[in-house]
Write a protein that holds these residues in place. Sequence first.
Motif, mmCIF file in Angstrom:
data_model
loop_
_atom_site.group_PDB
_atom_site.id
_atom_site.type_symbol
_atom_site.label_atom_id
_atom_site.label_comp_id
_atom_site.label_asym_id
_atom_site.label_seq_id
_atom_site.Cartn_x
_atom_site.Cartn_y
_atom_site.Cartn_z
ATOM 1 N N PRO A 1 -5.250 1.150 10.204
ATOM 2 C CA PRO A 1 -4.988 2.108 9.133
ATOM 3 C C PRO A 1 -6.254 2.350 8.439
ATOM 4 C CG PRO A 1 -4.144 -0.116 8.124
ATOM 5 C CD PRO A 1 -4.366 -0.113 9.881
ATOM 6 N N PHE A 2 -6.436 3.723 8.149
ATOM 7 C CA PHE A 2 -7.567 4.166 7.377
ATOM 8 C C PHE A 2 -7.381 4.119 5.911
ATOM 9 C CE2 PHE A 2 -10.392 7.469 5.814
ATOM 10 C CZ PHE A 2 -11.519 6.991 6.269
ATOM 11 N N PRO A 3 -8.234 3.332 5.200
ATOM 12 C CA PRO A 3 -8.178 3.474 3.783
ATOM 13 C C PRO A 3 -8.487 4.719 3.086
ATOM 14 C CG PRO A 3 -10.174 2.244 4.343
ATOM 15 C CD PRO A 3 -9.272 2.673 5.697
ATOM 16 N N ILE A 4 -7.530 5.126 2.126
ATOM 17 C CA ILE A 4 -7.874 6.304 1.388
ATOM 18 C C ILE A 4 -8.220 6.268 -0.052
ATOM 19 C CG2 ILE A 4 -6.618 8.574 0.622
ATOM 20 C CD1 ILE A 4 -5.453 8.748 3.323
ATOM 21 N N ALA A 5 -7.177 5.255 -0.669
ATOM 22 C CA ALA A 5 -7.490 4.974 -2.242
ATOM 23 C C ALA A 5 -7.204 3.661 -2.423
ATOM 24 C CB ALA A 5 -6.578 5.841 -2.973
ATOM 25 N N HIS A 6 -8.255 2.955 -3.328
ATOM 26 C CA HIS A 6 -8.094 1.578 -3.574
ATOM 27 C C HIS A 6 -7.433 1.131 -4.872
ATOM 28 C CE1 HIS A 6 -10.017 0.919 0.217
ATOM 29 N NE2 HIS A 6 -11.155 1.986 -0.402
ATOM 30 N N ASN A 7 -6.990 -0.118 -5.111
ATOM 31 C CA ASN A 7 -6.742 -0.548 -6.571
ATOM 32 C C ASN A 7 -5.866 0.426 -7.312
ATOM 33 O OD1 ASN A 7 -6.809 -2.753 -7.982
ATOM 34 N ND2 ASN A 7 -8.886 -2.561 -8.719
ATOM 35 N N LEU A 8 -4.908 0.619 -6.978
ATOM 36 C CA LEU A 8 -3.919 1.699 -7.659
ATOM 37 C C LEU A 8 -3.394 0.866 -9.044
ATOM 38 C CD1 LEU A 8 -4.333 3.533 -5.130
ATOM 39 C CD2 LEU A 8 -2.029 4.245 -5.672
ATOM 40 N N THR A 9 -3.333 1.681 -10.136
ATOM 41 C CA THR A 9 -2.470 1.110 -11.220
ATOM 42 C C THR A 9 -1.093 1.144 -11.028
ATOM 43 O OG1 THR A 9 -2.431 3.217 -12.486
ATOM 44 C CG2 THR A 9 -4.277 1.837 -12.965
ATOM 45 N N LEU A 10 -0.281 0.508 -11.687
ATOM 46 C CA LEU A 10 1.271 0.894 -11.649
ATOM 47 C C LEU A 10 1.656 1.986 -11.869
ATOM 48 C CD1 LEU A 10 2.557 -2.396 -13.184
ATOM 49 C CD2 LEU A 10 2.305 -1.820 -10.844
ATOM 50 N N GLU B 1 0.895 5.429 3.620
ATOM 51 C CA GLU B 1 1.555 4.335 3.306
ATOM 52 C C GLU B 1 0.951 3.643 2.271
ATOM 53 O OE1 GLU B 1 2.724 1.374 6.278
ATOM 54 O OE2 GLU B 1 3.703 2.921 7.586
ATOM 55 N N LEU B 2 1.703 3.132 1.195
ATOM 56 C CA LEU B 2 1.294 2.459 0.110
ATOM 57 C C LEU B 2 1.391 0.853 0.500
ATOM 58 C CD1 LEU B 2 0.385 2.260 -2.919
ATOM 59 C CD2 LEU B 2 2.737 1.785 -3.641
ATOM 60 N N GLU B 3 0.282 0.350 0.585
ATOM 61 C CA GLU B 3 0.263 -1.180 1.022
ATOM 62 C C GLU B 3 -0.187 -1.964 -0.077
ATOM 63 O OE1 GLU B 3 -1.547 -1.664 5.135
ATOM 64 O OE2 GLU B 3 -0.266 -0.017 5.830
ATOM 65 N N VAL B 4 0.333 -3.394 -0.037
ATOM 66 C CA VAL B 4 -0.187 -4.301 -1.022
ATOM 67 C C VAL B 4 -0.769 -5.405 -0.424
ATOM 68 C CG1 VAL B 4 0.788 -5.825 -2.831
ATOM 69 C CG2 VAL B 4 2.087 -3.859 -2.263
ATOM 70 N N VAL C 1 -3.648 2.952 -0.624
ATOM 71 C CA VAL C 1 -3.073 3.972 0.132
ATOM 72 C C VAL C 1 -3.846 3.902 1.400
ATOM 73 C CG1 VAL C 1 -2.555 6.268 0.322
ATOM 74 C CG2 VAL C 1 -2.305 5.057 -1.833
ATOM 75 N N ASN C 2 -3.282 3.851 2.598
ATOM 76 C CA ASN C 2 -3.797 3.856 3.951
ATOM 77 C C ASN C 2 -3.070 4.929 4.679
ATOM 78 O OD1 ASN C 2 -5.410 1.588 3.426
ATOM 79 N ND2 ASN C 2 -3.868 0.146 4.043
ATOM 80 N N PHE C 3 -3.827 5.575 5.697
ATOM 81 C CA PHE C 3 -3.229 6.421 6.636
ATOM 82 C C PHE C 3 -3.495 6.092 7.967
ATOM 83 C CE2 PHE C 3 -3.101 10.537 8.848
ATOM 84 C CZ PHE C 3 -2.074 11.134 7.986
ATOM 85 N N TYR C 4 -2.319 6.184 8.995
ATOM 86 C CA TYR C 4 -2.312 5.590 10.121
ATOM 87 C C TYR C 4 -2.770 6.892 11.041
ATOM 88 C CZ TYR C 4 -0.484 1.228 8.674
ATOM 89 O OH TYR C 4 -0.357 -0.111 8.287
ATOM 90 N N LEU C 5 -3.723 6.839 11.609
ATOM 91 C CA LEU C 5 -4.320 8.049 12.217
ATOM 92 C C LEU C 5 -3.582 8.509 13.574
ATOM 93 C CD1 LEU C 5 -8.138 7.160 12.390
ATOM 94 C CD2 LEU C 5 -6.743 8.393 10.541
ATOM 95 N N GLU C 6 -2.682 7.523 14.226
ATOM 96 C CA GLU C 6 -1.738 8.265 15.321
ATOM 97 C C GLU C 6 -0.727 9.192 14.633
ATOM 98 O OE1 GLU C 6 -0.038 4.080 13.784
ATOM 99 O OE2 GLU C 6 -2.123 4.880 14.155
ATOM 100 N N GLU C 7 -0.687 9.067 13.336
ATOM 101 C CA GLU C 7 0.227 9.973 12.750
ATOM 102 C C GLU C 7 -0.045 11.542 12.568
ATOM 103 O OE1 GLU C 7 3.587 9.272 12.758
ATOM 104 O OE2 GLU C 7 3.418 7.191 12.905
#
Length: 644
Positions: free
Chosen positions: A164-173, A190-193, A81-87
Amino acid sequence: MLVFDQLKRDDRRLQVIAAGILLGMLVLMVGLWWVQIVSSKRYEANLKNQSFRSVRVPALRGDIYDRNGKVLAENRPRYDVNFYLEEILDYSRFMFTNNVVPEYRASNPDIKKIPGKVYSTLILEARYRAVSNITHRVTSTLDQPHILEPKRFFDHLVNYPYMPFPIAHNLTLQQVAIFSEQFNAIRGLELEVRPIRSYPNGATAAHLLGRVQRDDRPDGDEQIAFKYYLPDFAGRTGMEGLFDSELRGKAGVKSLLVNNVGYRQSEEIVSQTKPGKNLSLTIDLELQAAAEKALAGAQAKVQGAVVVMNVRNGDVLALVSLPTFDPNAFPNGISHADWARLNDEKYSHIFNRATYGAYAPGSIFKIITAVAILESGVDPKEKFTVESDPARPGKGAYYVGRRKIKDTAPSGEHDFERAFKLSSNSYFIHYGLQAGLPKLIEVGKRFHLGERTGAFPGQEPFTDYPTSQQGWSAGDIANLCIGQGKVSVTPLQMACMTAAIANGGRILYPRLVKSVDGNPLDDTYRQGVRTNLKLNSRHVDTIQRAMLADVVDTREGTGRAAYIPNFHVGGKTGTAEVQKAGRMDTITWFASYGPFEDPKYAVVVMVESGASGGGTCAPVARKIYEAIQKREGTTPNFASLNLD
């Protein structure tokens, strides 16, 4: 006109003024021409440098397969999960107006106007709180709560606000489903892969595969001065390290257009990534797993190695080192505590004992001594009488001057075969001293002892083997004859030695990689025959039959624990005594090959602190040969192991 009339009347002062005006206009026009025409490219480049940010995009790392196409290393999707700081500007303004400023005024009631520097600090504080609140809310809902560190946030905000600024890593399904349901509407989240290295078989073949480590800025021929590097990985050990450039591929470039405060406006792909190449190894995954299981059962907390080699072409079918580690622990980052545990001085899980461990060979070195004494003219049928050791009734001893060397073989008469299968120190010291150190050195060098095999460039040690007679006493030579003293070897070297006896006298380069993207390796990685030893066929036959007797003679053979009905194995046991941590310890060995009638496999087992080569290592080899039999099934030509 009046001005021109005055100029025509030769008004000198007016003429000077007019000339000055014209000269000034000319200088101005030349300056404008220089700025707009001549320097336009430079200013345009500067403008682009201020407005665009080059981002390095890593390529997809190549996969690694076993000889049958089974996956050993691949890339799996990692959900972040990343956060775009311009938003965040609207939310941070709200925090600034309704929280940060009121708190400041409440604690500083006498200040009417907020100073400029304080005002800027409060703006940053509002941005931090906005992101921190969102981070806490998201991570708590996803059941991995954490508090955003101000230092990490401000470092990103100042240096990389366009990323993008990372918030949470390596999420399970399950966490991905929760996020999509509850946070999909929050602008900027945004959820990024992205791909991350994965080893589906866990610790299996870990030392051979090696490990990767986060490395976003690789050394290489990249000419672009990147402003930002997306997460990437580099191989550090094993195949991941040795073939890192091939597996890594070629990074791509994307360009970000940013505004005057550094936030992202748009992005464009400048060059596409080029995926890394796939690697096909020579190991057989099922045989590798069977060898690891067999070695693990040798004793409690086993420290040892196994090498299984095709004696016909040098292909390494299994390469085991225990204790081992799970390479999946490294791509996501490993803690200091876990790293310290893996590098524990006593067990050292990371250490590759199969290729990097240099050990005293003990009595398996008697194979080298056997070649030396046979080539020196010893008749294998000749009987040698082993003296009795008064201190150990029934056992033998050999005296070098006043020094007594114990013999595990019984006293009495021994020909070559009986001395070999009983591992008589007396016999091999006696005839080894007769052959002499120069002959032992010459034979050892033909077998490439003291040299690296070349299978692991940069990941093999220097091993000890004499190069001259200087400084060697009779006692030193006696030790060498039985694999003690100033000699050390790796399990991989001993597999090459054993394969050479099995195939009739050809030292092979051990081969670990079959192909890169389906193409054979270039000449940088040698393969095939390294040296033709030109051994006398009668000598080879004598040693082979002695190795067979060591296993099939279930009464006297020291390797009888490796005996398998209907699968004849030839072997040699070894137990070396070494100093370790101020006390005597043992290095136990079993070097073998099979089937005797049509050799295909060399199996070398080494266990530190074992009871004996016959008691500790031979049973491990038997289990491996049984696994080979099972893999072969009813196919008489062993096609199921895919030895081609």
